[in-house]
Design a protein around this motif. Sequence first.
Motif, PDB file in Angstrom:
ATOM      1  N   ARG A  92       0.812  -1.236   0.012  1.00 59.34           N
ATOM      2  CA  ARG A  92       0.039   0.003   0.164  1.00 59.34           C
ATOM      3  C   ARG A  92       0.844   1.301   0.054  1.00 59.34           C
ATOM      4  O   ARG A  92       2.066   1.575   0.232  1.00 59.34           O
ATOM      5  N   ASN A  93       0.078   2.336  -0.325  1.00 57.12           N
ATOM      6  CA  ASN A  93       0.837   3.832   0.074  1.00 57.12           C
ATOM      7  C   ASN A  93      -0.286   4.436   0.832  1.00 57.12           C
ATOM      8  O   ASN A  93      -1.244   3.882   1.338  1.00 57.12           O
ATOM      9  N   GLU A  94      -0.148   5.731   0.908  1.00 60.12           N
ATOM     10  CA  GLU A  94      -1.136   6.549   1.655  1.00 60.12           C
ATOM     11  C   GLU A  94      -2.543   6.412   0.924  1.00 60.12           C
ATOM     12  O   GLU A  94      -3.618   6.488   1.947  1.00 60.12           O
ATOM     13  N   ALA A  95      -2.869   6.217  -0.318  1.00 66.92           N
ATOM     14  CA  ALA A  95      -4.100   6.342  -0.960  1.00 66.92           C
ATOM     15  C   ALA A  95      -4.642   5.103  -1.531  1.00 66.92           C
ATOM     16  O   ALA A  95      -5.726   4.968  -2.125  1.00 66.92           O
ATOM     17  N   ALA A  96      -3.925   4.023  -1.585  1.00 61.51           N
ATOM     18  CA  ALA A  96      -4.120   2.595  -2.021  1.00 61.51           C
ATOM     19  C   ALA A  96      -3.696   1.702  -1.438  1.00 61.51           C
ATOM     20  O   ALA A  96      -2.488   1.530  -1.105  1.00 61.51           O
ATOM     21  N   VAL A  97      -4.471   0.530  -1.132  1.00 58.50           N
ATOM     22  CA  VAL A  97      -4.179  -0.631  -0.583  1.00 58.50           C
ATOM     23  C   VAL A  97      -4.506  -1.756  -1.671  1.00 58.50           C
ATOM     24  O   VAL A  97      -5.625  -1.872  -2.074  1.00 58.50           O
ATOM     25  N   HIS A  98      -3.509  -2.491  -1.919  1.00 61.45           N
ATOM     26  CA  HIS A  98      -3.746  -3.725  -2.887  1.00 61.45           C
ATOM     27  C   HIS A  98      -3.377  -4.930  -2.406  1.00 61.45           C
ATOM     28  O   HIS A  98      -2.512  -5.114  -1.615  1.00 61.45           O
ATOM     29  N   GLU A  99      -4.537  -5.644  -2.280  1.00 58.57           N
ATOM     30  CA  GLU A  99      -4.440  -7.218  -1.714  1.00 58.57           C
ATOM     31  C   GLU A  99      -4.791  -8.300  -2.693  1.00 58.57           C
ATOM     32  O   GLU A  99      -5.664  -8.335  -3.549  1.00 58.57           O
ATOM     33  N   LYS A 100      -3.777  -9.175  -2.799  1.00 55.19           N
ATOM     34  CA  LYS A 100      -3.874 -10.415  -3.668  1.00 55.19           C
ATOM     35  C   LYS A 100      -3.766 -11.722  -2.900  1.00 55.19           C
ATOM     36  O   LYS A 100      -3.019 -11.612  -2.017  1.00 55.19           O
ATOM     37  N   THR A 101      -4.582 -12.739  -3.145  1.00 49.92           N
ATOM     38  CA  THR A 101      -4.396 -13.954  -2.539  1.00 49.92           C
ATOM     39  C   THR A 101      -3.936 -14.953  -3.532  1.00 49.92           C
ATOM     40  O   THR A 101      -4.206 -14.985  -5.065  1.00 49.92           O
ATOM     41  N   GLY A 102      -2.777 -15.851  -3.047  1.00 46.25           N
ATOM     42  CA  GLY A 102      -2.334 -16.675  -4.047  1.00 46.25           C
ATOM     43  C   GLY A 102      -1.055 -17.695  -3.226  1.00 46.25           C
ATOM     44  O   GLY A 102      -1.077 -17.115  -2.187  1.00 46.25           O
ATOM     45  N   ILE A 103      -0.370 -18.305  -4.155  1.00 46.46           N
ATOM     46  CA  ILE A 103       0.940 -18.751  -3.700  1.00 46.46           C
ATOM     47  C   ILE A 103       2.080 -17.958  -3.990  1.00 46.46           C
ATOM     48  O   ILE A 103       2.172 -17.337  -5.240  1.00 46.46           O
ATOM     49  N   TYR A 104       3.001 -17.888  -3.068  1.00 50.00           N
ATOM     50  CA  TYR A 104       3.974 -16.949  -3.143  1.00 50.00           C
ATOM     51  C   TYR A 104       5.258 -17.674  -3.880  1.00 50.00           C
ATOM     52  O   TYR A 104       6.240 -18.057  -3.063  1.00 50.00           O
ATOM     53  N   ALA A 105       5.302 -17.722  -5.243  1.00 52.04           N
ATOM     54  CA  ALA A 105       6.273 -18.769  -5.849  1.00 52.04           C
ATOM     55  C   ALA A 105       7.011 -17.828  -6.801  1.00 52.04           C
ATOM     56  O   ALA A 105       6.949 -16.453  -6.910  1.00 52.04           O
ATOM     57  N   ASN A 106       8.096 -18.488  -7.260  1.00 56.15           N
ATOM     58  CA  ASN A 106       8.951 -17.774  -8.364  1.00 56.15           C
ATOM     59  C   ASN A 106       9.603 -16.504  -7.933  1.00 56.15           C
ATOM     60  O   ASN A 106       9.537 -15.523  -8.681  1.00 56.15           O
ATOM     61  N   VAL A 107      10.090 -16.473  -6.472  1.00 56.66           N
ATOM     62  CA  VAL A 107      10.844 -15.437  -6.142  1.00 56.66           C
ATOM     63  C   VAL A 107      12.218 -15.619  -6.590  1.00 56.66           C
ATOM     64  O   VAL A 107      12.950 -16.158  -6.709  1.00 56.66           O
ATOM     65  N   SER A 108      12.602 -14.476  -7.265  1.00 55.69           N
ATOM     66  CA  SER A 108      13.988 -14.147  -7.470  1.00 55.69           C
ATOM     67  C   SER A 108      14.717 -12.843  -7.098  1.00 55.69           C
ATOM     68  O   SER A 108      14.012 -11.716  -7.538  1.00 55.69           O
ATOM     69  N   ILE A 109      15.771 -12.810  -6.623  1.00 57.38           N
ATOM     70  CA  ILE A 109      16.603 -11.719  -5.952  1.00 57.38           C
ATOM     71  C   ILE A 109      17.671 -11.311  -6.689  1.00 57.38           C
ATOM     72  O   ILE A 109      18.516 -12.332  -6.586  1.00 57.38           O
ATOM     73  N   ASN A 110      17.833 -10.249  -7.084  1.00 58.53           N
ATOM     74  CA  ASN A 110      19.045  -9.887  -7.719  1.00 58.53           C
ATOM     75  C   ASN A 110      19.749  -8.571  -7.121  1.00 58.53           C
ATOM     76  O   ASN A 110      19.421  -7.562  -7.493  1.00 58.53           O
ATOM     77  N   GLY A 111      20.610  -8.622  -6.251  1.00 57.22           N
ATOM     78  CA  GLY A 111      21.082  -7.508  -5.671  1.00 57.22           C
ATOM     79  C   GLY A 111      20.126  -6.933  -4.818  1.00 57.22           C
ATOM     80  O   GLY A 111      19.368  -7.485  -3.834  1.00 57.22           O
ATOM     81  N   GLN A 112      19.987  -5.336  -5.019  1.00 54.95           N
ATOM     82  CA  GLN A 112      18.538  -4.811  -4.347  1.00 54.95           C
ATOM     83  C   GLN A 112      17.167  -5.072  -4.902  1.00 54.95           C
ATOM     84  O   GLN A 112      16.388  -4.367  -4.518  1.00 54.95           O
ATOM     85  N   MET A 113      17.266  -5.827  -6.109  1.00 55.30           N
ATOM     86  CA  MET A 113      15.953  -5.584  -6.786  1.00 55.30           C
ATOM     87  C   MET A 113      15.646  -6.980  -6.779  1.00 55.30           C
ATOM     88  O   MET A 113      16.336  -7.952  -6.698  1.00 55.30           O
TER      89      MET A 113
END
Length: 341
Positions: free
Chosen positions: A68-89
């Motif tokens: 979220r930010n001050e004016a928008a809240v975004h909510e999703k339901t599902g499986i938390y898959a296929n995460v890839s981290i490259n440095g700070q991104m």
Amino acid sequence: MNASTLWQSYLHLKASEPKIRARDAAARLNISEAELVAADPLSITLFPKWADILGGLEILGPVMTLTRNEAAVHEKTGIYANVSINGQMGLALNPEIDLRFFLHSWRYGFAVRGERPSIQFFDRHGDAVHKVFLTDRSDAAAYDELVSRFASSHACVEPDKVQDQQVEQPDAAIDVAAFRQGWLEMADTHDFFPLMRRFNVTRTQALRLAPSGHVREVSLESVTILLHSAAASALPIMVFAGNQGCLQIHTGPVRRIVPMGPWLNVLDPGFNLHLRMDLFEHAFVVSKPTRDGQVTSLECYDASGQMIVQYFGERKPGRPELPEWTELAHSLPDVERQHVH
């Protein structure tokens, strides 16, 4: 104020306003939300091993993610898959949980064990960047195991003061002709950030200096019109909302559009969106060239020029955007200018 006094103050506030959210309660108590969560006797501080924690969320099964930010809240339901981290991104790429991580601003993580167990991440200012809540279909034992693996001794939360925003340099200091040429030469929507950096322009300034015909300011009513039109025609759209540390994306149709006071809501199975319309200041239909043709978006900003939410038609690289989306975006009503007499 020590943690127990702080928590007592929160409970007192909660008793008089049972529905108050943690973010609003923290603001009322003049502290950051991270400080409030750290004071919760049921919260456990996590080591800041963001990539490992994010990568470990898949075993929890279906979860609800909230960004979220001050004016928008975004909510999703599902499986938390296929995460890839490259440095700070980083990213999580799957149909339901679709996220972009900007980890340079992440500082605190907690497991909060109350009636809705969660993992919550906060930036250096103590603002929430991303939260992951267990659902009734999540694996509670896997959650306990993940928490014990990353639990740290209780950390001291000392948020940085919020810095002033990027000072916008005057338009006259920018090579506007070269900036417009750069805009027209974009081959991908992701070329927009490097273009802004190259010319040192803010986002709203970039829209103001855009090549002719590529940006049109539209009425704030456009947000409601767009969601109702997309719902009525089952047009699949993309909805981006987030903050400095995380961007969350919904791709697909929207169905149930419900206004409640200042909030405009999408209340669908697997996707909820809550928009504080009284904090919206400007909305623009923006057209960017790509190798797949023009890509059109509706972008919404608050009074300080921060992006609230961004909409696209559903699209994949290598395919032009849906003509029905282009038509809808271009049909949105122009902003009404205030005439000064």
